[in-house]
Design an enzyme around this catalytic site. Structure first.
Site, short mmCIF file in Angstrom:
data_model
loop_
_atom_site.label_atom_id
_atom_site.label_comp_id
_atom_site.label_asym_id
_atom_site.label_seq_id
_atom_site.Cartn_x
_atom_site.Cartn_y
_atom_site.Cartn_z
CE1 TYR A 112 -3.95 2.85 1.06
CE2 TYR A 112 -1.68 3.05 2.39
CZ TYR A 112 -3.15 3.55 1.58
OH TYR A 112 -4.05 4.79 1.65
CD GLU A 120 -5.58 4.63 -0.76
OE1 GLU A 120 -5.61 5.25 0.54
OE2 GLU A 120 -6.38 3.78 -1.43
#
Lengths: 381, 294
Positions: free
Chosen positions: A101, A189
């Site tokens: 992530y 993101e």
């Protein structure tokens, strides 16, 4: 403005961030054609601006044209949490070894940029952040200095990124930061950021939110704006330069400033009514914009009364009054207007309207009185 | 007394020759504010209704002794205008500009913190600051404010700032200073900066605070009030019935946790001993009651 995954990936590509080869498809035939171009096996992905599409069945692997046909047919038109799928992204399937992530956003409390990086990527990252805070590396970046190479290499080390791809990942983070800053993102993101079986680091998803305020220096955003919303009322509001959100009640709301507009919603609810919309005409609205706002509210069939709540600062009440007069002469307003007007040039504004006061245009002196009146008119009293 | 501005404040308007700059700059002067100069690059030597215009902030400050600036220029020009004011030694910059990109704001606010720590930025995207009867900088309609105190007002919302002033003035309760900090993601001045200044100002006896949904500034303010404030605080949070915003990605939720909702903010403030009202009118009534009991 939120981007679809495919737009986010195209945006990432501008900054050199590796993404899967893929193509957009709006029909089953286009999906099959796209799959042929990007090469099998492919993943057929629903393009919706909401999370949880995988669990809803909106992401499917396909290794033949027949499978693409079947999946594309199922996914197009699918309703995912109220978002109807109108477009697919067909991309070459990636052989995933690990899911990580990475994101850059603004930490408003610290007034600094924030990098978050974790080797525990995938859908449960919010859970990981809560239950194992150490598994998520957080690095604050001073926006006046920028993200340094030293910070990038320290972050990949602290996060426990595989040795073999540390420098590659650090370089990707630097590109992601450039995309975030120069690309004027509120959020950039990647979840998951994957390590492929071939040992490459690669963005498998893209969540990008652009800062609408920066549109003036990004002419290339026009194509994103075109696909931004499918709500007809919201589309029409956007074209008129109005900040509008459709709701389910029957009192149409027009106010200047987001705070006063929200407060107007609060008060309408407190006196027993329910708002049909949120509409902020912004600061310094012209008569033309005000008339346009009234026309928009008038086009909503659920509206039974219109509450105009204006406290002029940079907005001048005489402009607002002229806008109301103009709208009343230009269109047939179906609902009565309840008006509360205070602040800059309020006396002049009230004078302009004095000759127009009737049971179709009611003036009240306070916000509470105006809300109560609008709610009772909407109820037919 | 007041905070940040008083009757000695000398103001230069950056963008005085524009239509908004002229309208509000002249209104500020009419209110009694010492508007001593304007700055518009390329228009040095001109004047706006007798107010001299200079090409640069440096020249304006040298010629007039201005210590405060009012920035009323469009978003692309505003970041550099703020930094130019800081470089010229201005101690207070009030920027009303709406629509400055967040990346520019973040860069400017952090540059001020690092290189110009004695310059305070109020805003951007705010109505400005008014110390009734002494000084009004920005777009607040001066006639709705009432001089003499004893209430200080700090607000994140522009129009609700006026509403708060109006509610108090209608009840003949005056204000020391009313400051709009603006609703942008990276404001130059925070609730806490204002609350601590009001706490230190002997003329301010109570504070009204107007917040909105989003971010965690109200929650931080609640912690500050619980630990460091002795003066009574009344609060209203706009957006109790606002629809939940669409949110993408996880980063926002990870950063802010449960902060951001009106309910969460009202509870945090209530737990800190703040009297929390359900609408601006009720906030005004509660404040009137507090002031009459002082």
């Amino acid at each position: 403005m939120d981007l679809f995954e495919y737009q986010g990936k195209q945006y990432f590509e501008r900054y050199g961030i590796p993404v899967s080869k893929g193509a957009v498809a709006d029909t089953v035939d286009e999906a099959v054609e796209a799959a042929g171009r990007v090469g099998y096996p492919v993943v057929v992905k629903a393009q919706v601006k909401v999370g949880g599409r995988g669990k809803a069945g909106g992401v499917k692997l396909a290794s033949s044209p027949e499978e693409v046909k079947a999946h594309a047919g199922n996914i197009l038109g699918m309703d995912i949490k109220g978002h109807v799928v109108e477009r697919l992204w067909v991309e070459h399937a990636t052989d995933i070894a690990k899911e990580w992530y990475a994101s850059f956003t603004l930490d408003r409390a610290a007034q600094l940029h924030l990098l978050m990086l974790s080797t525990r990527g995938g859908v449960e990252i919010e859970e990981v952040a809560k239950s194992e805070p150490d598994a998520l590396v957080r690095v604050h970046v001073d926006p006046s200095e920028g993200f340094t190479e030293g910070q990038a290499s320290q972050a990949v080390m602290d996060a426990g990124i595989d040795d073999s791809v540390r420098s590659e990942t650090a370089e990707l983070l630097t590109k992601l930061y450039r995309c975030f800053v120069e690309g004027d993102c509120d959020l950039a993101e990647i979840n998951p950021l994957v390590l492929t079986a071939e040992g490459k680091v690669h963005a498998l998803d893209a969540k990008v939110t652009l800062d609408d305020n920066a549109g003036f220096r990004h002419p290339e955003w026009a194509e994103f704006a075109a696909t931004e919303t499918t709500d007809i009322r919201e589309k029409s509001a956007k074209e008129r330069g109005l900040n509008y959100i459709g709701l389910s009640g029957d009192v149409g709301i027009i106010a200047n400033g987001a705070g006063l507009a929200m407060s107007t919603l609060d008060v309408v609810s407190q006196v027993g009514g329910s708002a049909a919309n949120f509409l902020d005409i912004g600061g310094g609205a012209s008569a033309e914009l005000m008339a346009s706002a009234l026309e928009l509210i008038n086009s909503d069939p659920s509206v039974k009364s219109i509450l105009v709540n204006i406290f002029g600062g940079i907005t001048r009440c005489d402009e607002i009054a002229n806008g109301i007069v103009e709208a009343m002469s230009r269109v047939d307003l179906k609902s009565p207007i309840v008006l509360r007007l205070d602040g800059t040039n309020a006396v002049a504004g009230r004078e302009i309207l004095a000759g127009h006061i009737s049971d179709r245009l009611v003036a009240e002196r306070t916000m509470l009185d105006a809300a109560a009146r609008a709610v009772s008119l909407a109820a037919g009293r | 007394m007041s905070i940040f501005v008083d009757d000695t404040t000398r103001v230069v308007v950056q963008g005085l020759t524009g239509s908004q700059g002229r309208f509000h700059g002249l209104r500020n002067r009419e209110y009694g504010t010492k508007v001593v100069a304007g700055v518009t690059p390329g228009k040095g030597g001109a004047d706006v209704d007798g107010i001299p215009v200079y090409d640069s902030m440096k020249e304006a400050v040298e010629a007039t002794g201005a210590d405060t600036s009012f920035v009323v220029v469009p978003p692309p020009a505003a970041p550099e205008a703020i930094l130019e004011a800081a470089r010229a030694g201005i101690r207070l910059v009030v920027c009303i500009t709406e629509g400055i990109p967040a990346q520019d704001e973040a860069r400017v606010v952090n540059t001020l913190k690092r290189d110009y720590p004695s310059t305070r930025l109020v805003g951007p995207n705010c109505p400005g600051i008014i110390s009734p009867g002494m000084c009004n900088i920005g777009i607040t309609p001066g006639d709705i404010a009432l001089p003499g105190g004893p209430v200080g007002i700090v607000s994140r919302s522009g129009t609700l700032t006026y509403q708060a002033l109006y509610e108090l003035s209608q009840q003949r309760v005056g204000q020391t200073t009313c400051i709009g900090i603006g609703g942008d993601p990276v404001p130059g001045t925070s609730f806490i900066d204002c609350l601590s200044a009001f706490e230190a100002d002997p003329a301010t006896k109570a504070v009204m605070m107007i917040g909105e949904i989003g971010g965690s500034a109200e929650e931080s303010a609640a912690e500050y009030i619980a630990s460091s404030m002795t003066k009574p605080v009344v609060a209203y949070i706009a957006g109790q019935t606002a629809p939940p915003g669409r949110r993408m990605g996880h980063a926002g939720a990870i950063v802010s946790g449960s902060a951001g909702t009106a309910k969460g903010k009202m509870e945090a403030l209530g737990a800190a001993g703040v009297r929390v009202a359900k609408n601006p009118t009720e906030a005004g009534e509660v404040m009137v009651e507090i002031v009459h009991g002082l």
